[in-house]
Enzyme design. Structure first.
Site, PDB file in Angstrom:
ATOM      1  N   ARG A 131     -11.171  -9.554   2.565  1.00  0.00           N
ATOM      2  CA  ARG A 131     -11.418  -8.441   1.647  1.00  0.00           C
ATOM      3  C   ARG A 131     -12.164  -7.345   2.387  1.00  0.00           C
ATOM      4  O   ARG A 131     -13.100  -7.617   3.125  1.00  0.00           O
ATOM      5  CB  ARG A 131     -12.276  -8.931   0.461  1.00  0.00           C
ATOM      6  CG  ARG A 131     -11.463  -9.550  -0.639  1.00  0.00           C
ATOM      7  CD  ARG A 131     -12.323 -10.167  -1.710  1.00  0.00           C
ATOM      8  NE  ARG A 131     -13.370  -9.296  -2.240  1.00  0.00           N
ATOM      9  CZ  ARG A 131     -14.093  -9.594  -3.311  1.00  0.00           C
ATOM     10  NH1 ARG A 131     -13.881 -10.718  -3.963  1.00  0.00           N
ATOM     11  NH2 ARG A 131     -15.038  -8.775  -3.725  1.00  0.00           N
ATOM     12  N   ARG A 142     -23.193  -4.470  -2.344  1.00  0.00           N
ATOM     13  CA  ARG A 142     -22.781  -5.120  -3.596  1.00  0.00           C
ATOM     14  C   ARG A 142     -23.945  -5.878  -4.237  1.00  0.00           C
ATOM     15  O   ARG A 142     -24.082  -5.885  -5.461  1.00  0.00           O
ATOM     16  CB  ARG A 142     -21.589  -6.037  -3.339  1.00  0.00           C
ATOM     17  CG  ARG A 142     -20.273  -5.236  -3.218  1.00  0.00           C
ATOM     18  CD  ARG A 142     -19.205  -5.961  -2.442  1.00  0.00           C
ATOM     19  NE  ARG A 142     -18.832  -7.221  -2.999  1.00  0.00           N
ATOM     20  CZ  ARG A 142     -18.311  -8.241  -2.299  1.00  0.00           C
ATOM     21  NH1 ARG A 142     -18.103  -8.096  -1.000  1.00  0.00           N
ATOM     22  NH2 ARG A 142     -17.992  -9.351  -2.890  1.00  0.00           N
TER      23      ARG A 142
HETATM   24  P1  ADP Z   1     -17.569  -9.887  -6.411  1.00  0.00           P
HETATM   25  O1  ADP Z   1     -18.092 -10.549  -7.657  1.00  0.00           O
HETATM   26  O2  ADP Z   1     -17.366 -10.836  -5.261  1.00  0.00           O
HETATM   27  O3  ADP Z   1     -18.320  -8.662  -5.986  1.00  0.00           O
HETATM   28  P2  ADP Z   1     -15.176  -8.891  -7.848  1.00  0.00           P
HETATM   29  O4  ADP Z   1     -13.839  -9.333  -7.457  1.00  0.00           O
HETATM   30  O5  ADP Z   1     -15.708  -9.324  -9.181  1.00  0.00           O
HETATM   31  O6  ADP Z   1     -16.106  -9.379  -6.670  1.00  0.00           O
HETATM   32  O7  ADP Z   1     -15.283  -7.288  -7.803  1.00  0.00           O
HETATM   33  C1  ADP Z   1     -14.904  -6.560  -6.673  1.00  0.00           C
HETATM   34  C2  ADP Z   1     -15.127  -5.069  -6.904  1.00  0.00           C
HETATM   35  O8  ADP Z   1     -14.304  -4.625  -8.010  1.00  0.00           O
HETATM   36  C3  ADP Z   1     -16.545  -4.654  -7.291  1.00  0.00           C
HETATM   37  O9  ADP Z   1     -17.375  -4.472  -6.163  1.00  0.00           O
HETATM   38  C4  ADP Z   1     -16.277  -3.335  -8.050  1.00  0.00           C
HETATM   39  O10 ADP Z   1     -16.030  -2.262  -7.172  1.00  0.00           O
HETATM   40  C5  ADP Z   1     -14.969  -3.626  -8.775  1.00  0.00           C
HETATM   41  N1  ADP Z   1     -15.214  -4.154 -10.141  1.00  0.00           N
HETATM   42  C6  ADP Z   1     -14.819  -5.382 -10.598  1.00  0.00           C
HETATM   43  N2  ADP Z   1     -15.184  -5.549 -11.876  1.00  0.00           N
HETATM   44  C7  ADP Z   1     -15.833  -4.422 -12.248  1.00  0.00           C
HETATM   45  C8  ADP Z   1     -16.474  -3.985 -13.438  1.00  0.00           C
HETATM   46  N3  ADP Z   1     -16.530  -4.770 -14.531  1.00  0.00           N
HETATM   47  N4  ADP Z   1     -17.041  -2.755 -13.448  1.00  0.00           N
HETATM   48  C9  ADP Z   1     -16.997  -1.961 -12.375  1.00  0.00           C
HETATM   49  N5  ADP Z   1     -16.423  -2.300 -11.220  1.00  0.00           N
HETATM   50  C10 ADP Z   1     -15.842  -3.518 -11.139  1.00  0.00           C
END
Ligand code: ADP
Length: 189
Positions: A131, A142
């Site tokens: 990723r 993050r």
């Molecule tokens: P992780 O929990 O490992 O950070 P996710 O796959 O849940 O990974 O999310 C990856 C990215 O997708 C986040 O860093 C963000 O940019 C975006 N994202 C996912 N879900 C949301 C959300 N509910 N609101 C805003 N951005 C989101």
């Protein structure tokens, strides 16, 4: 049975959500997966969010809320769902509550997977998922975004008495067992 699986990046939400999906036969909805697939397929949504995901910041609330509300009206979610990655800000949690109310529905469980920060960084950097946001610098961003914008969501659900905190350290099976025994207190499971 509507479940929110909550926790920092690298806590194991995706892994546990898949296992829960199989056990309870309710679909797993990961906003991160939806965004990554949109980016891969170069859809309008993907084009819009690519640089945001690459930077480790959050997609605007309105975009995410509309997306989830749209998705959840699909027939496959009618008997419940496991949310992973949503809600991630207090405004998203408020919008989700309004959505549930409008649909005469309710949240059954909010599971918080707790994992210390050093372990999260170690896991993400070694998981090899290829990723673009899994570099050390982006992981730090993050985690900062999680502390600033996402952690308050826990307090929001704490006020509703919904938070069940699970120790996210141990084997995948051990953690799954902890989650399912926490969920067994809910009559609908
Ligand atoms: P992780 O929990 O490992 O950070 P996710 O796959 O849940 O990974 O999310 C990856 C990215 O997708 C986040 O860093 C963000 O940019 C975006 N994202 C996912 N879900 C949301 C959300 N509910 N609101 C805003 N951005 C989101």
């Amino acid at each position: 049975m509507n479940i929110i699986l909550f926790g920092p990046p690298g806590a194991g939400k995706g892994t546990q959500a898949k296992l829960l999906q199989d056990k309870y036969s309710i679909p797993h909805l990961s906003t991160g997966n939806i965004f990554r697939s949109a980016i891969k397929n170069k859809t309008p949504l993907g084009v819009k969010v690519k640089s945001i995901l690459d930077s480790g910041q959050l997609v605007p609330d309105e975009t995410v809320v509309d997306l989830v509300a749209d998705e959840l009206t699909k027939d496959k979610y009618k008997d419940g769902y496991i949310l992973d990655g949503f809600p991630r800000t207090v405004p998203q949690a408020e919008a989700f509550d309004a959505f549930l109310e409008k649909n005469n529905d309710a949240l059954d469980a909010f599971i918080l997977l707790s994992v210390p920060e050093e372990e999260l960084i170690k896991r993400i950097l070694s998981r090899g998922e290829d990723r673009s946001d899994d570099t050390e610098e982006k992981v730090k961003t993050r985690l900062q975004v999680y502390r600033d914008e996402t952690e308050p969501v826990k307090n929001y659900y704490d006020q509703q008495g919904k938070v069940q905190e699970i120790d996210g350290l141990g084997s995948i099976e051990e953690i799954f067992e902890r989650i399912t025994s926490a969920l067994s207190v809910h009559k609908t499971v």
